[in-house]
Motif scaffolding. Structure first.
Motif, mmCIF file in Angstrom:
data_model
loop_
_atom_site.group_PDB
_atom_site.id
_atom_site.type_symbol
_atom_site.label_atom_id
_atom_site.label_comp_id
_atom_site.label_asym_id
_atom_site.label_seq_id
_atom_site.Cartn_x
_atom_site.Cartn_y
_atom_site.Cartn_z
ATOM 1 N N LYS A 45 0.824 -1.207 0.000
ATOM 2 C CA LYS A 45 0.000 0.000 0.000
ATOM 3 C C LYS A 45 0.858 1.256 0.000
ATOM 4 C CE LYS A 45 -4.005 -2.059 2.319
ATOM 5 N NZ LYS A 45 -4.857 -2.031 3.537
ATOM 6 N N ARG A 46 1.931 1.238 0.811
ATOM 7 C CA ARG A 46 2.800 2.407 0.851
ATOM 8 C C ARG A 46 3.483 2.626 -0.489
ATOM 9 N NH1 ARG A 46 4.081 0.452 6.137
ATOM 10 N NH2 ARG A 46 5.982 -0.526 5.332
ATOM 11 N N LEU A 47 3.941 1.544 -1.112
ATOM 12 C CA LEU A 47 4.585 1.688 -2.415
ATOM 13 C C LEU A 47 3.602 2.185 -3.467
ATOM 14 C CD1 LEU A 47 6.845 -1.505 -2.544
ATOM 15 C CD2 LEU A 47 7.532 0.839 -2.079
ATOM 16 N N SER A 48 2.358 1.699 -3.410
ATOM 17 C CA SER A 48 1.360 2.146 -4.378
ATOM 18 C C SER A 48 1.056 3.623 -4.209
ATOM 19 C CB SER A 48 0.081 1.316 -4.218
ATOM 20 O OG SER A 48 0.344 -0.056 -4.451
ATOM 21 N N SER A 49 0.917 4.067 -2.948
ATOM 22 C CA SER A 49 0.661 5.495 -2.721
ATOM 23 C C SER A 49 1.846 6.351 -3.150
ATOM 24 C CB SER A 49 0.361 5.730 -1.235
ATOM 25 O OG SER A 49 1.473 5.354 -0.426
ATOM 26 N N THR A 50 3.062 5.832 -2.976
ATOM 27 C CA THR A 50 4.244 6.577 -3.415
ATOM 28 C C THR A 50 4.290 6.688 -4.932
ATOM 29 O OG1 THR A 50 5.431 5.723 -1.481
ATOM 30 C CG2 THR A 50 6.739 6.734 -3.210
ATOM 31 N N VAL A 51 3.935 5.605 -5.622
ATOM 32 C CA VAL A 51 3.885 5.648 -7.090
ATOM 33 C C VAL A 51 2.835 6.647 -7.559
ATOM 34 C CG1 VAL A 51 3.337 4.302 -9.147
ATOM 35 C CG2 VAL A 51 4.789 3.329 -7.387
ATOM 36 N N LEU A 52 1.676 6.643 -6.922
ATOM 37 C CA LEU A 52 0.631 7.604 -7.282
ATOM 38 C C LEU A 52 1.109 9.034 -7.061
ATOM 39 C CD1 LEU A 52 -2.574 5.866 -5.874
ATOM 40 C CD2 LEU A 52 -1.844 6.057 -8.249
ATOM 41 N N LEU A 53 1.854 9.262 -5.970
ATOM 42 C CA LEU A 53 2.402 10.594 -5.727
ATOM 43 C C LEU A 53 3.361 11.003 -6.838
ATOM 44 C CD1 LEU A 53 2.895 13.082 -3.941
ATOM 45 C CD2 LEU A 53 4.645 11.761 -2.729
ATOM 46 N N SER A 210 10.170 21.710 -14.480
ATOM 47 C CA SER A 210 11.160 20.672 -14.769
ATOM 48 C C SER A 210 11.593 19.952 -13.496
ATOM 49 C CB SER A 210 12.381 21.288 -15.464
ATOM 50 O OG SER A 210 12.015 21.917 -16.669
ATOM 51 N N LEU A 211 11.762 20.716 -12.415
ATOM 52 C CA LEU A 211 12.144 20.105 -11.142
ATOM 53 C C LEU A 211 11.046 19.183 -10.621
ATOM 54 C CD1 LEU A 211 14.300 20.035 -8.895
ATOM 55 C CD2 LEU A 211 13.099 21.924 -7.797
ATOM 56 N N THR A 212 9.791 19.610 -10.756
ATOM 57 C CA THR A 212 8.676 18.763 -10.331
ATOM 58 C C THR A 212 8.598 17.494 -11.167
ATOM 59 O OG1 THR A 212 7.470 20.780 -9.722
ATOM 60 C CG2 THR A 212 6.211 18.746 -9.838
ATOM 61 N N LEU A 213 8.802 17.624 -12.476
ATOM 62 C CA LEU A 213 8.780 16.449 -13.348
ATOM 63 C C LEU A 213 9.911 15.487 -13.008
ATOM 64 C CD1 LEU A 213 7.595 15.019 -15.847
ATOM 65 C CD2 LEU A 213 9.136 16.405 -17.251
ATOM 66 N N LEU A 214 11.105 16.015 -12.753
ATOM 67 C CA LEU A 214 12.245 15.175 -12.397
ATOM 68 C C LEU A 214 12.012 14.479 -11.057
ATOM 69 C CD1 LEU A 214 15.109 14.197 -12.999
ATOM 70 C CD2 LEU A 214 15.979 16.268 -11.901
ATOM 71 N N GLY A 215 11.451 15.209 -10.083
ATOM 72 C CA GLY A 215 11.174 14.593 -8.788
ATOM 73 C C GLY A 215 10.161 13.468 -8.888
ATOM 74 N N GLY A 216 9.092 13.668 -9.665
ATOM 75 C CA GLY A 216 8.115 12.599 -9.848
ATOM 76 C C GLY A 216 8.703 11.392 -10.545
ATOM 77 N N ALA A 217 9.527 11.627 -11.567
ATOM 78 C CA ALA A 217 10.162 10.515 -12.271
ATOM 79 C C ALA A 217 11.120 9.753 -11.348
ATOM 80 C CB ALA A 217 10.906 11.032 -13.500
ATOM 81 N N ILE A 219 10.854 9.479 -8.065
ATOM 82 C CA ILE A 219 10.054 8.714 -7.102
ATOM 83 C C ILE A 219 9.556 7.419 -7.731
ATOM 84 C CG2 ILE A 219 7.875 8.724 -5.836
ATOM 85 C CD1 ILE A 219 8.318 11.649 -5.235
ATOM 86 N N VAL A 220 8.995 7.517 -8.941
ATOM 87 C CA VAL A 220 8.500 6.317 -9.622
ATOM 88 C C VAL A 220 9.651 5.343 -9.903
ATOM 89 C CG1 VAL A 220 7.380 5.460 -11.709
ATOM 90 C CG2 VAL A 220 6.550 7.553 -10.624
ATOM 91 N N LEU A 225 12.548 0.311 -8.693
ATOM 92 C CA LEU A 225 13.811 -0.343 -8.350
ATOM 93 C C LEU A 225 13.682 -1.121 -7.046
ATOM 94 C CD1 LEU A 225 16.815 -0.777 -8.944
ATOM 95 C CD2 LEU A 225 17.293 1.368 -7.732
ATOM 96 N N THR A 226 12.986 -0.541 -6.068
ATOM 97 C CA THR A 226 12.784 -1.228 -4.794
ATOM 98 C C THR A 226 11.976 -2.508 -4.983
ATOM 99 O OG1 THR A 226 12.834 0.905 -3.643
ATOM 100 C CG2 THR A 226 11.880 -0.967 -2.462
ATOM 101 N N GLN A 227 10.940 -2.443 -5.807
ATOM 102 C CA GLN A 227 10.151 -3.648 -6.075
ATOM 103 C C GLN A 227 10.976 -4.710 -6.788
ATOM 104 O OE1 GLN A 227 6.844 -2.039 -8.258
ATOM 105 N NE2 GLN A 227 5.673 -1.550 -6.418
#
Length: 270
Positions: A45-53, A210-217, A219-220, A225-227
């Motif tokens: 659940k935490r990983l899914s919410s992080t991906v959604l973020l 650009s910074l927001t796009l890089l941060g989202g990329a 995080i995903v 990688l963790t999965q």
């Protein structure tokens, strides 16, 4: 018949191994049951919410690019590139003929009005050329003959007083140089007082999305990688568990054979 101490020790070892063999699968099954029913669901659940973020940040950055591109970047690219210079006011005048404008007075109400056209004639210091002064790039595009275009409404006195205040301001600056911006590549005789969109504004329009796009990329990517690493660790632990489970019966059989040989030798000696 009494057994020797070594024989009794071997018997106890076999009993311990057999009891451990019967207890190990149950405990392992219990651990697997606890593992499948407990923490991994919360982790998923935490990983899914992080991906959604991460995807939300990427979508928000694309929306920012679209809004800022249409409202700031596009007008900046279409406007003429201007360089800074100094100007001196020569003459200010309010034209006798007022210009037409439209205003809204309600949801389904539109009215017609007029506004005074203020003209400010300046002299470019670096070239000595005379030109009309405008407030900014937008004022040039709306009406290239007037200094600015006020907000249209019915109160003609208020519009006139605003134009008179600006006229008085430039009358006091008569002969005093002030900063202005001109277009070296354009032959039109117009300059602007301030730049609505400068290079710093364009930098912020590009940097933060650009910074927001890089941060989202990032995080995903980190979640993926963790999965992937978690899956590799699970496969590795399964292989190791199978190898250990396959070696234990062989070790038990070998120890039991040694114990049997020792017991038979003891009987033959007796």
């Amino acid at each position: 018949m009494d057994l020797s101490p070594s024989s009794e020790l071997g018997f106890h070892c076999v009993a311990f191994i057999l009891s451990r063999d019967t207890a190990f699968p149950a405990s392992g099954k219990k651990r697997e049951t606890d593992y499948s029913d407990g923490d991994p669901l919360d982790v998923h659940k935490r990983l899914s919410s992080t991906v959604l973020l991460g995807f939300a940040m990427m979508g928000f950055s694309v929306l920012m690019f679209f809004l800022l591109g249409t409202t700031i970047l596009k007008p900046f690219m279409l406007s003429a590139q201007r360089e800074e210079s100094t100007c001196t006011a020569i003459h200010t005048d309010i034209m006798d003929r007022w210009l037409d404008c439209a205003f809204t007075c309600g949801v389904h109400c539109r009215g017609q009005g007029k506004y005074p056209c203020l003209q400010v004639l300046v002299n470019l210091t670096h070239s000595g050329q005379k030109a009309l002064l405008h407030y900014n790039e937008e004022a040039v595009q709306i009406n290239p003959k007037c200094f600015y275009t006020p907000k249209c409404h019915q109160d003609r006195n208020d519009l006139l007083n605003s134009a008179l205040d600006i006229k008085e301001f430039f009358d006091h600056k008569n002969g005093t140089p002030f900063s202005c911006f001109y277009s070296p590549d354009s032959q039109s005789e117009d300059v602007i007082l301030i730049k609505k969109y400068d290079q710093m504004a364009i930098f912020h329009c590009l940097f933060w999305p650009s910074l927001t796009l890089l941060g989202g990329a990032l995080i995903v990517g980190m979640v993926r990688l963790t999965q992937h690493l978690s899956l590799l660790c699970e496969k590795y632990s399964t292989v190791v568990r199978d190898e250990v489970g396959g070696k234990l019966p062989y070790i038990e059989q070998h120890q039991f054979k040694l114990w049997s040989m020792r017991r038979s030798k003891g009987r033959s000696r007796e």
